[in-house]
Design a protein around this motif. Sequence first.
Motif, PDB file in Angstrom:
ATOM      1  N   PHE A 153       0.834  -1.198   0.000  1.00 21.49           N
ATOM      2  CA  PHE A 153       0.000   0.000   0.000  1.00 21.49           C
ATOM      3  C   PHE A 153       0.873   1.255   0.000  1.00 21.49           C
ATOM      4  CE2 PHE A 153      -2.407   3.250   2.362  1.00 21.49           C
ATOM      5  CZ  PHE A 153      -3.522   3.337   1.552  1.00 21.49           C
ATOM      6  N   LEU A 154       1.911   1.211   0.805  1.00 18.58           N
ATOM      7  CA  LEU A 154       2.814   2.359   0.927  1.00 18.58           C
ATOM      8  C   LEU A 154       3.506   2.652  -0.406  1.00 18.58           C
ATOM      9  CD1 LEU A 154       3.626   3.993   3.469  1.00 18.58           C
ATOM     10  CD2 LEU A 154       5.714   2.642   3.524  1.00 18.58           C
ATOM     11  N   VAL A 155       4.072   1.612  -0.990  1.00 17.46           N
ATOM     12  CA  VAL A 155       4.843   1.806  -2.228  1.00 17.46           C
ATOM     13  C   VAL A 155       3.924   2.254  -3.365  1.00 17.46           C
ATOM     14  CG1 VAL A 155       6.160   0.606  -3.999  1.00 17.46           C
ATOM     15  CG2 VAL A 155       6.677   0.220  -1.594  1.00 17.46           C
TER      16      VAL A 155
ATOM     17  N   ALA B  27       9.313  -1.564   2.534  1.00 11.64           N
ATOM     18  CA  ALA B  27       9.148  -0.570   1.461  1.00 11.64           C
ATOM     19  C   ALA B  27      10.506  -0.005   1.075  1.00 11.64           C
ATOM     20  CB  ALA B  27       8.212   0.547   1.920  1.00 11.64           C
ATOM     21  N   GLU B  28      11.323   0.252   2.076  1.00 11.38           N
ATOM     22  CA  GLU B  28      12.650   0.807   1.819  1.00 11.38           C
ATOM     23  C   GLU B  28      13.488  -0.176   0.997  1.00 11.38           C
ATOM     24  OE1 GLU B  28      14.620   3.620   1.452  1.00 11.38           O
ATOM     25  OE2 GLU B  28      13.621   4.238   3.285  1.00 11.38           O
ATOM     26  N   LEU B  29      13.334  -1.466   1.338  1.00 13.35           N
ATOM     27  CA  LEU B  29      14.085  -2.491   0.597  1.00 13.35           C
ATOM     28  C   LEU B  29      13.482  -2.746  -0.778  1.00 13.35           C
ATOM     29  CD1 LEU B  29      14.725  -5.113   3.424  1.00 13.35           C
ATOM     30  CD2 LEU B  29      16.394  -3.644   2.312  1.00 13.35           C
ATOM     31  N   GLY B  30      12.162  -2.629  -0.859  1.00 14.07           N
ATOM     32  CA  GLY B  30      11.478  -2.965  -2.107  1.00 14.07           C
ATOM     33  C   GLY B  30      11.496  -1.834  -3.122  1.00 14.07           C
ATOM     34  N   LEU B  31      11.658  -0.590  -2.643  1.00 11.31           N
ATOM     35  CA  LEU B  31      11.591   0.550  -3.576  1.00 11.31           C
ATOM     36  C   LEU B  31      12.595   0.477  -4.722  1.00 11.31           C
ATOM     37  CD1 LEU B  31      10.737   3.869  -1.730  1.00 11.31           C
ATOM     38  CD2 LEU B  31       9.546   2.792  -3.611  1.00 11.31           C
TER      39      LEU B  31
ATOM     40  N   GLY C 197       9.690  -0.220 -12.731  1.00 10.97           N
ATOM     41  CA  GLY C 197       8.746   0.730 -13.292  1.00 10.97           C
ATOM     42  C   GLY C 197       9.401   1.956 -13.899  1.00 10.97           C
ATOM     43  N   GLY C 198      10.726   1.992 -13.948  1.00 11.64           N
ATOM     44  CA  GLY C 198      11.406   3.161 -14.478  1.00 11.64           C
ATOM     45  C   GLY C 198      11.086   4.398 -13.663  1.00 11.64           C
ATOM     46  N   LEU C 199      11.095   4.269 -12.346  1.00 10.75           N
ATOM     47  CA  LEU C 199      10.681   5.363 -11.469  1.00 10.75           C
ATOM     48  C   LEU C 199      11.838   5.764 -10.564  1.00 10.75           C
ATOM     49  CD1 LEU C 199       7.409   3.595 -10.383  1.00 10.75           C
ATOM     50  CD2 LEU C 199       7.511   5.546 -11.912  1.00 10.75           C
ATOM     51  N   SER C 200      11.625   6.820  -9.800  1.00 13.50           N
ATOM     52  CA  SER C 200      12.632   7.190  -8.802  1.00 13.50           C
ATOM     53  C   SER C 200      11.908   7.644  -7.543  1.00 13.50           C
ATOM     54  CB  SER C 200      13.533   8.289  -9.341  1.00 13.50           C
ATOM     55  OG  SER C 200      12.739   9.353  -9.790  1.00 13.50           O
ATOM     56  N   LEU C 201      11.180   6.712  -6.960  1.00 15.85           N
ATOM     57  CA  LEU C 201      10.407   7.048  -5.763  1.00 15.85           C
ATOM     58  C   LEU C 201      11.277   6.945  -4.521  1.00 15.85           C
ATOM     59  CD1 LEU C 201       7.243   4.905  -6.557  1.00 15.85           C
ATOM     60  CD2 LEU C 201       7.579   7.330  -6.998  1.00 15.85           C
ATOM     61  N   ALA C 202      10.951   7.773  -3.542  1.00 16.91           N
ATOM     62  CA  ALA C 202      11.609   7.676  -2.244  1.00 16.91           C
ATOM     63  C   ALA C 202      10.547   7.895  -1.181  1.00 16.91           C
ATOM     64  CB  ALA C 202      12.707   8.723  -2.130  1.00 16.91           C
ATOM     65  N   ILE C 203      10.790   7.349   0.015  1.00 18.11           N
ATOM     66  CA  ILE C 203       9.793   7.500   1.073  1.00 18.11           C
ATOM     67  C   ILE C 203       9.971   8.857   1.746  1.00 18.11           C
ATOM     68  CG2 ILE C 203       8.885   6.542   3.210  1.00 18.11           C
ATOM     69  CD1 ILE C 203      10.002   3.872   2.422  1.00 18.11           C
ATOM     70  N   PRO C 204       8.966   9.711   1.702  1.00 20.74           N
ATOM     71  CA  PRO C 204       9.047  10.970   2.451  1.00 20.74           C
ATOM     72  C   PRO C 204       8.657  10.699   3.901  1.00 20.74           C
ATOM     73  CG  PRO C 204       7.056  10.917   1.109  1.00 20.74           C
ATOM     74  CD  PRO C 204       7.693   9.563   1.002  1.00 20.74           C
ATOM     75  N   TYR C 205       9.665  10.482   4.741  1.00 21.27           N
ATOM     76  CA  TYR C 205       9.384  10.020   6.108  1.00 21.27           C
ATOM     77  C   TYR C 205       8.521  10.976   6.908  1.00 21.27           C
ATOM     78  CZ  TYR C 205      12.078   5.825   5.749  1.00 21.27           C
ATOM     79  OH  TYR C 205      12.496   4.579   5.392  1.00 21.27           O
ATOM     80  N   SER C 206       8.731  12.285   6.679  1.00 23.59           N
ATOM     81  CA  SER C 206       7.966  13.248   7.464  1.00 23.59           C
ATOM     82  C   SER C 206       6.475  13.080   7.198  1.00 23.59           C
ATOM     83  CB  SER C 206       8.411  14.662   7.116  1.00 23.59           C
ATOM     84  OG  SER C 206       8.255  14.853   5.730  1.00 23.59           O
ATOM     85  N   LEU C 207       6.147  12.539   6.045  1.00 17.44           N
ATOM     86  CA  LEU C 207       4.741  12.344   5.712  1.00 17.44           C
ATOM     87  C   LEU C 207       4.332  10.894   5.980  1.00 17.44           C
ATOM     88  CD1 LEU C 207       2.317  13.799   4.195  1.00 17.44           C
ATOM     89  CD2 LEU C 207       3.058  12.438   2.239  1.00 17.44           C
TER      90      LEU C 207
END
Lengths: 230, 801
Positions: free
Chosen positions: B34-36, B352-356, B363-373
């Motif tokens: 869900f997070l990713v 999520a951190e490991l799976g990103l 997916g040709g993406l560059s997602l990162a977890i915005p921890y503050s959110l």
Amino acid sequence: MIRLENIRRSFISDDVETTALAGINLHVASGEFLAIMGPSGCGKSTLLNTLGTVDRPTAGHYWFGDRDLAALDEARLARFRAEMLGFVFQSFNLIDELTIEENIELGLVYRKDRHRDGRGDRKTRVAEAMDRVGISHRARHFPHQLSGGQQQRAAIARAVVGDPRLILADEPTGNLDTENGTQVMDILTSLNAEGATIVMVTHSPSHADYAARRIDMLDGSIVASVSRAI
Amino acid sequence: MNRFALLTLYRSLTRHRLYALLNIGGLALGLAVFLVLGLYVRFETSYEKWLPHHQQIYLVQTDWHMENSPFNGAYPNTMGGLLDELKQDFPSLTGTRIEPVPFTVIRNGIGVSEDGARVDSDFSKVFDLQMVQGSLASALAAPANVLIDETVAQKYFGATNPVGQTMTLRVNGEQGSYRVAGVFKTLPKATDLVFSILVPLPPHANEDNWHHWGSTSLYTYLRFATPAAAHTFEAKLDDFADRHGKADIGEHASKTLQLRLLPIARRHLTPAGMQAASAKQTVVTLGIVGTLALLIAIVNYINLATARAGLRAREVAMRKVLGASRAVLVRQFIGEAILMAAIAGLISLAMAELGLPLVNAAGGLSLAIPYSLAVPALAVLVVLVGIGAGFYPAVLLSRFPAASVLSSSRAPGGGQAGSRAREILVIFQFALAIAFVIGTLVLGAQIAHVRNADLGFKRDGLIIVRSLAETESQRGKLMTAFEKLPMIRSVTLGGSNAGGSGNNNADNVPLPGQPGPGPSLRWISVGKAFFSTYGAHLIAGRVFDDEHGSDDSTHRGRNDTRNIVINRQAVAVLGFASPQAAVGQIVGKGNPRKIIGVIDDMRFFSPRVPMDATYYLYSPRTQGFAVATLRYSGDLRTAMAAVKRVWQQIAPEIPFDAASADQRLDELYKADDNAAHLFTIGAVLAVLIGCVGLWGLASFNTARRIKEIGIRKTLGASSFDVVKLLVRQFLRPVLIANLFAWPLAWLALRRWLAGFDDAITLSPLYFLAATMLALLIAVLTVITQSLRAARTAPAWALRHE
Ligand SMILES: Nc1ncnc2c1ncn2[C@@H]1O[C@H](COP(=O)(O)OP(=O)(O)OP(=O)(O)O)[C@@H](O)[C@H]1O
Ligand SMILES: [Mg+2]
């Protein structure tokens, strides 16, 4: 029919070894009605389970007729149980999700030799078995809808529906009142009169008196064998 | 929760480790998915939202409604002079143009291409770019000024202050000196505004096409104070188009060419023209998948928790006997659920951190977890999930009548009804998992089909040199030099090339004896040896050659008959019975074209756009805009290196831009490829989560049936009988799941495949394969438990209450 030679059974749990059976030698003749008595924990149930092949001895031989059961694999033992044995337990052990009729029919479904023929034939046999223990009117009920005595009679019907050579009963009257207990004993006696071999564990001396022979156990050994004078 | 409650929770977790692992692990997995996917959806829907007052900025779209034209639909660009014409009629309008043209930074005689754009001086009134140095408004006022972003500043000036420095730029083919007047913050990733250099847009008034209605050369953005104002303005655009477009389009121009306003934030997911809305579909699908993954994980938690509840009935009953009220018990169980969810939440962050990186790569993406959110959101989610997941087991448990629990030997686990509910949950999960597997199989098959389909030309062994279009005087020299290279077999020029490099041109071809403008055909101008270089299949007639002087249409006027080669599609569109019948025919009234040959369709463009009816014109001598295609033999890297070397000798100031046809075509497949990768990950997770559910059901039912199994065995059932009985029982929900999965997958995939021009058929084999796979996985999931149950000595089972 049955010959036990120096049967031993010990349990190892938490590094403690419990010897439940300490070298049992026993003959049971065909058509015999044998009662086993003894204080709690002396190994009666273990002996019965060994006779029923649901528990394997640690050592010793178990001859059934001319077969050494200790040499059989699990699948053959299952088949042996299906064809030769009938069990009755203190706590009835009917399957909660099945009706009385279905529970009794279960005594036939695992038989690979006789009675595989047609459902109809099976149904008649089940009906006969219910008749003889007097619970036909409860055929469609579930176990928890029956009284203890009725449940135990259903369990007996399940045990005998396949015409077993040997009936093993572990305190069949243990959970019943006097009247129901007597009823169960009467059924067992008449089964024996028709030729079934019965081995029964009981704590009640009066019920043991129904049997032709009685053995007493203590700490995993047979200490006495008493035949009733006829 | 008191100390004892925590203690029993801890003990029951450590005693039933596998339960705990599945329970917490399953929930964590659901949360992580869900997070990713939430991050992905947030990223895809966040395009341009970083712009200050993006709600006020609108893109002007050109919406074509022509009779059966391949170019119908709304495009994000407009003609160059549109803003000028708009301002004549609406003087108070605020707007700017962004013209992305080829930008080359020349340093020491070597050209490096950069993303750049020319913009109006009003740019600053529409886009509030954040400035690091200088002022946006004043920088764009002087024509020789340039604005660069921080990245470019760093690249070319390093530590020195770029402001005031000079840069030599080649903008749209014209070289000049520019003074750096300001530096803006590099734009975030979530944008389709790809520029890192801005220069003022020079006046264009006299350029042809600048005021030609129907041309589309740049982006026009307008700004309105309120949506209502934009709405009112948009309503006036049809009249405006009728007034101004009359000369180029004809009376009622707005019936053919409509101008529309698109809020800038919606641009990213709005497909251009007839392109299928696949980007949006992917976002919606993955959004749904993420939500479902979470729901399923919660459901699994409830499932396992109620299963465990049965085992804990005695504990609950004792607590009641000892005086715990229902409220206390409900609170205890919800507290437990929240605690478990919190542990799962922490693990999900790690997952999520490991799976990103994996998801980013797929997916040709560059997602990162915005921890503050993410952390506060997760905290809220944990509480909600805890309450949601803990409520049912809590109520169920607290409702057990203590007396009957204590007096009976049977564990009440919700009984028949409870196990039915569990079975329905497993059906639901497996339906999704199976649908996913079918989807993955079909996506994979379609993509493989696209990759291996006959494109009408030999796709291997081709190099497309795009940068040739930027050359002028060096072009001939380059082509001769390429041809001389040992590994180059043949070279050609084309106005349009494999992978879509080049121009898009279309033309109406009136048919003899028929009224109206006639069907619209794509046309492509080609150079020498075009068809032989591509390896096109000739079906009828002949292709161009220099023996027939009349083939050369370079210097022929519009009224002279020009020889054309058409493709198979065009045969039908032009109304000929067969390719043979078309050869020798003349089509097009005032602008006659003679068909000399028919070739099989050559698919240069996305597999998602329909194959166009096309005609080819031969212009071997002059080429307005042409991309080179080279056929090489041997190793691609060797050939590419040789071509590049030649290029750098002859045209060093123009950045070399070339790729193999395979690479170019791959770019067209990328979006679907990425979707397929994400889908595969989704399918694996769906199956995994489904297995957790099935495992839960199996472990619960097996535990409950231990005694029954013992009884059956004393009655003579063999281990095999028992395994058969159990496995059959657990396969039932999986089989029923197919009833739901098949139609669901069928509907969804039919829609997806409809987006392709050349789609595979939805064979039942995909469905059967997915079902078999699901059954196999299901059997593997339950077999160990069933075997263990079947192997237990009946004597033990009967002692086991
Ligand atoms: N599965 C087992 N694991 C460990 N020890 C066991 C097991 N089954 C039986 N025992 C031990 O073996 C001994 C004999 O038990 P058994 O059940 O045969 O006694 P019993 O004579 O039937 O007693 P009761 O009259 O109370 O039913 C006991 O000490 C018991 O604790
Ligand atoms: Mg006992």
